[in-house]
Design an enzyme around this catalytic site. Structure first.
Site, mmCIF file in Angstrom:
data_model
loop_
_atom_site.group_PDB
_atom_site.id
_atom_site.type_symbol
_atom_site.label_atom_id
_atom_site.label_comp_id
_atom_site.label_asym_id
_atom_site.label_seq_id
_atom_site.Cartn_x
_atom_site.Cartn_y
_atom_site.Cartn_z
ATOM 1 N N ASN A 1 -68.019 -28.481 54.322
ATOM 2 C CA ASN A 1 -67.096 -29.082 53.365
ATOM 3 C C ASN A 1 -66.567 -30.433 53.830
ATOM 4 O OD1 ASN A 1 -67.083 -27.505 51.105
ATOM 5 N ND2 ASN A 1 -65.106 -26.555 51.476
ATOM 6 N N ASP B 1 -65.507 -18.578 48.175
ATOM 7 C CA ASP B 1 -66.175 -19.709 48.802
ATOM 8 C C ASP B 1 -66.065 -19.674 50.321
ATOM 9 O OD1 ASP B 1 -66.716 -20.500 46.254
ATOM 10 O OD2 ASP B 1 -65.198 -22.082 46.172
ATOM 11 N N GLY B 2 -65.012 -19.034 50.840
ATOM 12 C CA GLY B 2 -64.842 -18.958 52.283
ATOM 13 C C GLY B 2 -65.968 -18.218 52.976
ATOM 14 N N ASP C 1 -51.091 -40.166 55.420
ATOM 15 C CA ASP C 1 -51.053 -38.784 55.915
ATOM 16 C C ASP C 1 -52.345 -38.384 56.597
ATOM 17 O OD1 ASP C 1 -48.492 -38.424 55.103
ATOM 18 O OD2 ASP C 1 -48.956 -37.219 53.340
#
Length: 413
Positions: free
Chosen positions: A247, A141-142, A277
């Site tokens: 994304n 996917d990268g 966070d």
């Protein structure tokens, strides 16, 4: 290339199918006198997904091949694909220079003739955005995320082969690459238009609340959840970064041990403060990535939406939310935040956000046209099943109904 996607009617007699993912193009008139005000700047419209088909105005000539680097298992598939494109299809093949200079390719003398015909470029130095007709990705996917980052405006069609570790966004199997690539060159392939986020980082746009004189009007606007006019619309800050993100945008606390505390605005109105966070702002494509790990729902990439997902929020009632595509989100440090925040874009270009800085996020008008192996509905659910093992569990054993004894103590030891 262009993307042919005609609507199948406005409902009623013009509809060609009985069911759609979104339904046909929505009617803009309601009753005899009411209608939607025409908006020439609309981001997108809803259409039948089956009408999203790729066609070519002219035959494709220039193909960009993106290969996952530092993976020796992809060297042979890369050479096979380049030979096929150059020798059999007479295509001009573009590759990144560091890919062409791979030691394994330099050692292969039989590939030297093909290698000398490859057009090379360097990311950040050479602009290839106006000369690529088709993108082919080899890896995980990268590689698709990387392809998206190379094109900050219009993106050519992307054909992604699953040769990586996950493969959620890469539906094609390399074993049949010749047949699949030939079909794409012929046109009429199904495509998924993966929406992107247009992101701006603006420095020194806002001043800390304790440095602003609080008039009665300002206090009333803050009480109503609406930014003061000079806060919401000021463009005096400096835009230091503008990106198209496929994304997600992640704002987190960075190396600090304190919780992050950021304010979230929607179209200039203060929605809430996020203490925890961090927060994830993602596309439907990104809903199956970091957002899914943070507890968000998984959204089909054809749904026009933006997801806002808190990361370990201090308030347990803050659940992931979905807002309409096209709205503008803005994230700033809260005035009482104990520390700065950090932001990253598809896992890249990480930087610190100070007091007075802001991040503006909205839907981009330049989606990533991802070519489907079958169709955009089947491909997505197949990737859920294969990559995420969605809804997979151990089945219950078959049981036989045994009639209960007539006496309450019969059969009891």
């Amino acid at each position: 290339s262009r993307f042919h996607g005609s609507a199948t009617g406005r409902c009623g007699k013009d509809c060609r199918r009985a069911h759609f993912l979104h339904g046909p193009y929505p009617a803009t008139h309601f009753g005899p006198k009411a209608c939607i005000l025409p908006n020439p700047t609309s981001v997108m419209h809803i259409q039948d997904p089956a009408s999203q088909r790729l066609t070519w105005n002219k035959p494709p000539v220039n193909v960009l091949v993106i290969r996952k680097i530092r993976d020796e298992s992809l060297v042979e598939p890369f050479k096979e694909l380049c030979r096929f494109l150059v020798e059999e299809k007479q295509m001009m093949v573009y590759v990144e220079r560091r890919v062409a200079d791979d030691a394994a390719l330099l050692k292969d003398e039989s590939f030297s003739l093909i290698r000398n015909q490859l057009c090379t470029f360097r990311e950040g130095y050479d602009d290839i955005s106006n000369c690529i007709d088709l993108i082919i990705c080899l890896g995980g996917d990268g590689t698709l995320l990387y392809a998206s980052s190379l094109f900050q405006d219009s993106v050519p069609p992307v054909m992604a082969f699953h040769l990586g570790s996950l493969g959620f966004l890469t539906p094609f199997k390399f074993e049949s690459y010749k047949t699949e690539v030939a079909k794409v060159f012929e046109g009429n392939a199904a495509i998924t238009l993966r929406s992107r986020l247009k992101v701006k980082v603006v420095k020194d746009m806002l001043q800390r609340a304790d440095q602003q004189p609080h008039t009665h009007e300002t206090q009333q606007q803050e009480y109503n959840g609406l930014l003061a006019r000079d806060h919401a619309h000021s463009e005096t800050g400096k835009v230091t970064l503008q990106l198209q993100v496929l994304n997600e945008v992640v704002v987190d606390r960075g190396p600090s041990s304190y919780l992050s505390n950021v304010d979230l605005y929607l179209d200039g109105r203060l929605i809430t403060s996020v203490q925890g966070d961090g927060v994830i702002v993602s596309t439907p494509t990104g809903s199956t990535a970091y957002a899914a790990a943070a507890g968000a729902s998984m959204i089909h990439p054809n749904v026009p939406a933006i997801m806002v997902t808190p990361i370990c929020p201090h308030s347990l009632s803050f659940r992931p939310i979905v807002v309409p595509a096209g709205v503008e989100l803005m994230i700033t440090l809260s005035p009482d935040a104990r520390n700065t925040a950090w932001v990253s874009f598809d896992g890249r270009k990480r930087q610190e956000i100070q007091y007075g800085d802001c991040i503006k996020i909205t839907t981009s008008c330049y989606p990533v046209p991802s070519i489907c192996c079958h169709d955009l509905v089947y491909d997505w659910f197949e990737s859920l099943a294969e990559c995420l093992h969605w809804n997979v569990r151990k089945r219950q054993l078959y049981s036989i109904f045994i009639e209960a004894p007539s006496h309450p103590y019969d059969g009891v030891l």
